[in-house]
Motif scaffolding. Structure first.
Motif, mmCIF file in Angstrom:
data_model
loop_
_atom_site.group_PDB
_atom_site.id
_atom_site.type_symbol
_atom_site.label_atom_id
_atom_site.label_comp_id
_atom_site.label_asym_id
_atom_site.label_seq_id
_atom_site.Cartn_x
_atom_site.Cartn_y
_atom_site.Cartn_z
ATOM 1 N N PRO A 170 0.804 -1.230 0.000
ATOM 2 C CA PRO A 170 0.000 0.000 0.000
ATOM 3 C C PRO A 170 0.836 1.278 0.000
ATOM 4 O O PRO A 170 0.594 2.188 0.781
ATOM 5 C CB PRO A 170 -0.790 -0.134 1.305
ATOM 6 C CG PRO A 170 0.151 -0.854 2.205
ATOM 7 C CD PRO A 170 0.969 -1.766 1.350
ATOM 8 N N PHE A 171 1.811 1.339 -0.869
ATOM 9 C CA PHE A 171 2.646 2.536 -0.962
ATOM 10 C C PHE A 171 2.679 3.017 -2.408
ATOM 11 O O PHE A 171 2.632 2.208 -3.335
ATOM 12 C CB PHE A 171 4.087 2.216 -0.537
ATOM 13 C CG PHE A 171 4.217 1.682 0.861
ATOM 14 C CD1 PHE A 171 4.267 2.535 1.947
ATOM 15 C CD2 PHE A 171 4.293 0.316 1.081
ATOM 16 C CE1 PHE A 171 4.374 2.030 3.237
ATOM 17 C CE2 PHE A 171 4.406 -0.196 2.360
ATOM 18 C CZ PHE A 171 4.451 0.664 3.443
ATOM 19 N N CYS A 172 2.785 4.324 -2.571
ATOM 20 C CA CYS A 172 2.962 4.921 -3.898
ATOM 21 C C CYS A 172 3.990 6.036 -3.795
ATOM 22 O O CYS A 172 4.175 6.604 -2.721
ATOM 23 C CB CYS A 172 1.659 5.515 -4.416
ATOM 24 S SG CYS A 172 0.480 4.279 -4.936
ATOM 25 N N SER A 183 -2.466 5.129 0.164
ATOM 26 C CA SER A 183 -1.019 4.921 0.129
ATOM 27 C C SER A 183 -0.268 6.065 0.798
ATOM 28 O O SER A 183 -0.630 7.224 0.686
ATOM 29 C CB SER A 183 -0.559 4.809 -1.316
ATOM 30 O OG SER A 183 -0.776 6.011 -1.971
ATOM 31 N N LYS A 184 0.776 5.691 1.489
ATOM 32 C CA LYS A 184 1.654 6.695 2.074
ATOM 33 C C LYS A 184 2.670 7.091 1.011
ATOM 34 O O LYS A 184 2.984 6.311 0.129
ATOM 35 C CB LYS A 184 2.410 6.092 3.262
ATOM 36 C CG LYS A 184 1.502 5.495 4.301
ATOM 37 C CD LYS A 184 0.946 6.567 5.190
ATOM 38 C CE LYS A 184 -0.026 5.980 6.177
ATOM 39 N NZ LYS A 184 -0.659 6.964 7.011
ATOM 40 N N THR A 185 3.192 8.266 1.104
ATOM 41 C CA THR A 185 4.229 8.608 0.131
ATOM 42 C C THR A 185 5.523 7.956 0.584
ATOM 43 O O THR A 185 5.901 8.025 1.750
ATOM 44 C CB THR A 185 4.437 10.121 0.025
ATOM 45 O OG1 THR A 185 4.711 10.607 1.302
ATOM 46 C CG2 THR A 185 3.228 10.803 -0.569
ATOM 47 N N VAL A 186 6.175 7.333 -0.373
ATOM 48 C CA VAL A 186 7.358 6.568 -0.016
ATOM 49 C C VAL A 186 8.507 7.481 0.418
ATOM 50 O O VAL A 186 9.268 7.140 1.311
ATOM 51 C CB VAL A 186 7.751 5.644 -1.172
ATOM 52 C CG1 VAL A 186 9.223 5.279 -1.136
ATOM 53 C CG2 VAL A 186 6.921 4.384 -1.073
ATOM 54 N N GLY A 224 -0.544 -6.444 -5.705
ATOM 55 C CA GLY A 224 -1.141 -5.177 -6.110
ATOM 56 C C GLY A 224 -0.900 -4.088 -5.084
ATOM 57 O O GLY A 224 -0.228 -4.286 -4.065
ATOM 58 N N GLY A 225 -1.472 -2.932 -5.356
ATOM 59 C CA GLY A 225 -1.224 -1.826 -4.424
ATOM 60 C C GLY A 225 -2.293 -0.777 -4.515
ATOM 61 O O GLY A 225 -3.433 -1.086 -4.816
ATOM 62 N N GLY A 226 -1.905 0.458 -4.403
ATOM 63 C CA GLY A 226 -0.568 1.002 -4.389
ATOM 64 C C GLY A 226 0.255 0.669 -5.642
ATOM 65 O O GLY A 226 -0.272 0.342 -6.688
ATOM 66 N N LEU A 458 -5.898 -4.491 8.588
ATOM 67 C CA LEU A 458 -6.027 -3.044 8.816
ATOM 68 C C LEU A 458 -5.484 -2.266 7.622
ATOM 69 O O LEU A 458 -4.522 -2.679 6.965
ATOM 70 C CB LEU A 458 -5.297 -2.645 10.093
ATOM 71 C CG LEU A 458 -6.002 -3.098 11.379
ATOM 72 C CD1 LEU A 458 -5.122 -2.832 12.588
ATOM 73 C CD2 LEU A 458 -7.345 -2.401 11.542
ATOM 74 N N LYS A 459 -6.110 -1.113 7.375
ATOM 75 C CA LYS A 459 -5.842 -0.346 6.165
ATOM 76 C C LYS A 459 -4.448 0.284 6.111
ATOM 77 O O LYS A 459 -3.753 0.233 5.107
ATOM 78 C CB LYS A 459 -6.874 0.791 6.132
ATOM 79 C CG LYS A 459 -7.599 0.950 4.844
ATOM 80 C CD LYS A 459 -8.618 2.050 5.005
ATOM 81 C CE LYS A 459 -9.342 2.283 3.711
ATOM 82 N NZ LYS A 459 -10.274 3.390 3.815
ATOM 83 N N TYR A 460 -4.063 0.921 7.204
ATOM 84 C CA TYR A 460 -2.836 1.727 7.179
ATOM 85 C C TYR A 460 -1.625 0.898 7.614
ATOM 86 O O TYR A 460 -1.694 0.172 8.605
ATOM 87 C CB TYR A 460 -2.992 2.952 8.083
ATOM 88 C CG TYR A 460 -4.070 3.875 7.598
ATOM 89 C CD1 TYR A 460 -3.842 4.749 6.547
ATOM 90 C CD2 TYR A 460 -5.338 3.839 8.172
ATOM 91 C CE1 TYR A 460 -4.856 5.581 6.080
ATOM 92 C CE2 TYR A 460 -6.351 4.672 7.710
ATOM 93 C CZ TYR A 460 -6.100 5.536 6.667
ATOM 94 O OH TYR A 460 -7.104 6.346 6.205
ATOM 95 N N PRO A 461 -0.501 1.033 6.888
ATOM 96 C CA PRO A 461 0.680 0.233 7.207
ATOM 97 C C PRO A 461 1.114 0.343 8.672
ATOM 98 O O PRO A 461 1.474 -0.653 9.287
ATOM 99 C CB PRO A 461 1.750 0.785 6.269
ATOM 100 C CG PRO A 461 1.001 1.367 5.124
ATOM 101 C CD PRO A 461 -0.294 1.868 5.683
ATOM 102 N N GLN A 462 1.059 1.551 9.227
ATOM 103 C CA GLN A 462 1.514 1.687 10.622
ATOM 104 C C GLN A 462 0.598 0.912 11.568
ATOM 105 O O GLN A 462 1.064 0.218 12.469
ATOM 106 C CB GLN A 462 1.564 3.170 11.017
ATOM 107 C CG GLN A 462 2.232 3.412 12.364
ATOM 108 C CD GLN A 462 3.681 2.907 12.394
ATOM 109 O OE1 GLN A 462 4.500 3.318 11.568
ATOM 110 N NE2 GLN A 462 3.985 1.989 13.321
ATOM 111 N N ASP A 463 -0.709 0.985 11.333
ATOM 112 C CA ASP A 463 -1.657 0.228 12.174
ATOM 113 C C ASP A 463 -1.432 -1.272 11.993
ATOM 114 O O ASP A 463 -1.511 -2.045 12.944
ATOM 115 C CB ASP A 463 -3.112 0.545 11.790
ATOM 116 C CG ASP A 463 -3.459 1.998 12.045
ATOM 117 O OD1 ASP A 463 -2.720 2.637 12.801
ATOM 118 O OD2 ASP A 463 -4.446 2.478 11.469
ATOM 119 N N TYR A 464 -1.174 -1.638 10.754
ATOM 120 C CA TYR A 464 -0.918 -3.052 10.439
ATOM 121 C C TYR A 464 0.286 -3.541 11.245
ATOM 122 O O TYR A 464 0.246 -4.623 11.851
ATOM 123 C CB TYR A 464 -0.671 -3.168 8.934
ATOM 124 C CG TYR A 464 -0.188 -4.510 8.444
ATOM 125 C CD1 TYR A 464 -1.084 -5.534 8.167
ATOM 126 C CD2 TYR A 464 1.172 -4.750 8.237
ATOM 127 C CE1 TYR A 464 -0.650 -6.762 7.708
ATOM 128 C CE2 TYR A 464 1.621 -5.975 7.768
ATOM 129 C CZ TYR A 464 0.704 -6.984 7.502
ATOM 130 O OH TYR A 464 1.150 -8.191 7.046
#
Ligand code: SF4
Length: 489
Positions: A170-172, A183-186, A224-226, A458-464
């Protein structure tokens, strides 16, 4: 415009119909003030032995109404359908719009047609059913028919104990203005991808143990992604290595990766994917118009896309998908026609997926809500249908989304033999999709009853990462589901 509903039971469908005609209608329970300047009201009144269905509409000087009477005991679905048809006709007359899927508000019209045909309806009957009962535009009914016919041939690949593996990155590198993706900005979160991949590999291992215990067969893989190719070559190597080690190779031999944006693609990364057995990648231009690309925040040009295709071809990729979007702001029909021909001729993409612009609540464009859609979107998707089918591409999956310009559809076209089974399996809900990573949704399907159950990461990488143990525990739901589905077998 406000939609007044005297009863809650028809709320969902009628609200959907209303939204096809008005951008942001108000929805209210109860009856309208008859002196109000604008309203649309739907009601079902019991009259002892029969039910009177009515739709009334007023917008300034325009006053329209329709009524119908059905017997008491008529199934609610039928009454809802009758009200939907009346409302559609009235709103069409008042606004001059004719949403092309008529009163068919479901998101999988081609699957619906394929299901009708599988149950014994001829293609002609199914097409007529769409146009006559649901007021679907004949062009769209024909597109559904073609899509259903291709899809039905591919359904034979689907096995009851099979599943597809979806892996979420989930990153772009940056967010496109029409996208609501989380997506979070890389650039900002570069440090997170290493930890994320490590955790994801752990989830894949845990999940593969469950799949093995249950005797499930992984038929296809989709990363997929992201934009998965924002990962470094080394991170991609680790990830694809973990997939191979945990699950082996997909039995249908289909392994897709969304390479997505050219600003993330390098020779080294593509070589990692090639070595891992990836058979299909997406390199997505969205449009061949550089001005439109810049306006929607894509940091690449059409020439960059061409360079990526050349590179991928040189490395041996012979199945590449190109996403195009109809209706981007600033785009017009001529420019879109050029994009379609360019994707088919210059890129020679084996798959071309034509999306109609959808603005979800969280997209930047939606937030600004200016004149956002190109007015030519409907002509654009019609052109793509004609042009691509003439060039030997066939539609094989289709879906609709809420908030899409002109209530249009997204259609995947492919040269015969290059279709992505995963896309069909997930869109037509034909088999279980086991999904790992932040934002991934596992969809389990019981082939005996068609029951679907979802498990969410969970949706957000940090929460994940923060609730990782919980993510693993949720996967145990796969075991519970199959044990339930296999009871009494
Ligand atoms: S459109 Fe694709 S590349 Fe752009 S932000 Fe959304 S997911 Fe990322």
């Amino acid at each position: 415009m406000t939609l007044y509903l005297l009863e809650d039971r028809f709320h969902y469908e009628l609200e959907n119909i209303m939204r096809m005609f008005y951008w942001r209608p108000e929805i209210s329970s109860g009856a309208p003030d008859e002196n109000a300047d604008e309203y649309c009201a739907a009601a079902a009144a019991d009259e002892g032995g029969s039910v009177r269905l009515s739709v009334r509409f007023r917008e300034g000087e325009t006053i329209l109404s329709q009524e119908d009477t059905v017997a008491s005991g008529t199934p609610e679905k039928e009454m809802e359908h009758a009200l939907s048809v009346m409302m559609y006709k009235i709103l069409s007359e008042a606004t001059g719009k004719k949403p092309p899927f008529g009163v068919m508000t479901g998101i999988r019209p081609a699957k619906y047609m394929a299901d009708l045909m599988e149950k014994g309806m001829s293609a002609d009957e199914a097409e007529r059913f769409f146009t006559e009962r649901s007021l679907v535009d004949p062009r769209k009914a024909e597109l559904c028919r073609m899509t259903a016919q291709t899809g039905l041939k591919l359904r034979q690949h689907c096995r009851d104990n099979g599943f597809s593996l979806y892996v979420s990155i989930p990153f772009c590198p940056s967010r496109c203005s029409y996208c609501s993706f989380v997506s979070k900005t890389v650039e900002r979160d570069r440090s997170m991808t290493g930890r994320y991949v490590e955790a994801l590999c752990g989830e894949l291992k845990h999940t593969s143990g469950i799949a093995k215990d249950l005797g499930l067969e992984m038929q296809t893989v989709y990363i997929g992604g992201g934009t998965p190719t924002v990962l470094s070559a080394e991170e991609l190597r680790i990830l694809t290595g973990a997939i191979a080690e945990c699950f082996g190779a997909p039995t249908e031999g289909e392994y897709s990766v969304e390479a997505g944006r050219p600003d993330t693609i390098t020779e080294e990364k593509l070589l990692v994917l090639k070595d891992a057995g990836v058979t299909r990648i997406s390199i997505n231009p969205q449009t061949a118009n550089d001005t439109v690309l810049a306006a929607v925040g894509r940091r690449h040009t059409a020439a960059d896309i061409e360079r990526c295709y050349e590179l991928a071809r040189r490395l041996g990729f012979d199945n590449i998908n190109a996403d195009l979007i109809a209706g981007l702001p600033g785009d017009d029909l001529e420019s879109f026609k050029h994009s379609v021909v360019w994707a088919a001729e210059t890129l020679a993409a084996e798959n071309i997926t034509v999306h109609a612009l959808t603005l979800k609540r969280a997209s930047f464009l939606r937030e600004t809500e200016s004149e956002i859609f190109s007015p030519d979107a409907s002509d654009m998707v019609d052109y793509a249908q004609r042009e691509l089918t003439e060039r030997g591409y066939l539609p094989y999956y289709m879906y609709r989304q809420k908030g899409t310009v002109d209530s249009l559809e997204n259609t995947g076209y492919a040269k015969p033999g290059t279709e992505c089974l995963y896309n069909l399996f997930i869109m037509d809900e034909l088999q279980s999709i086991i999904a790992c990573g932040a934002g991934a949704v596992t969809k389990l399907r019981d082939s005996r009853t068609d029951r679907i159950e979802r498990i969410f990461d969970l949706k957000y990488p940090q929460d994940y990462l923060d609730r990782y143990e919980d993510m693993l525990a949720r996967k145990d739901g796969i075991r519970d589901f199959y044990e339930w589905a296999r009871r009494d077998m």
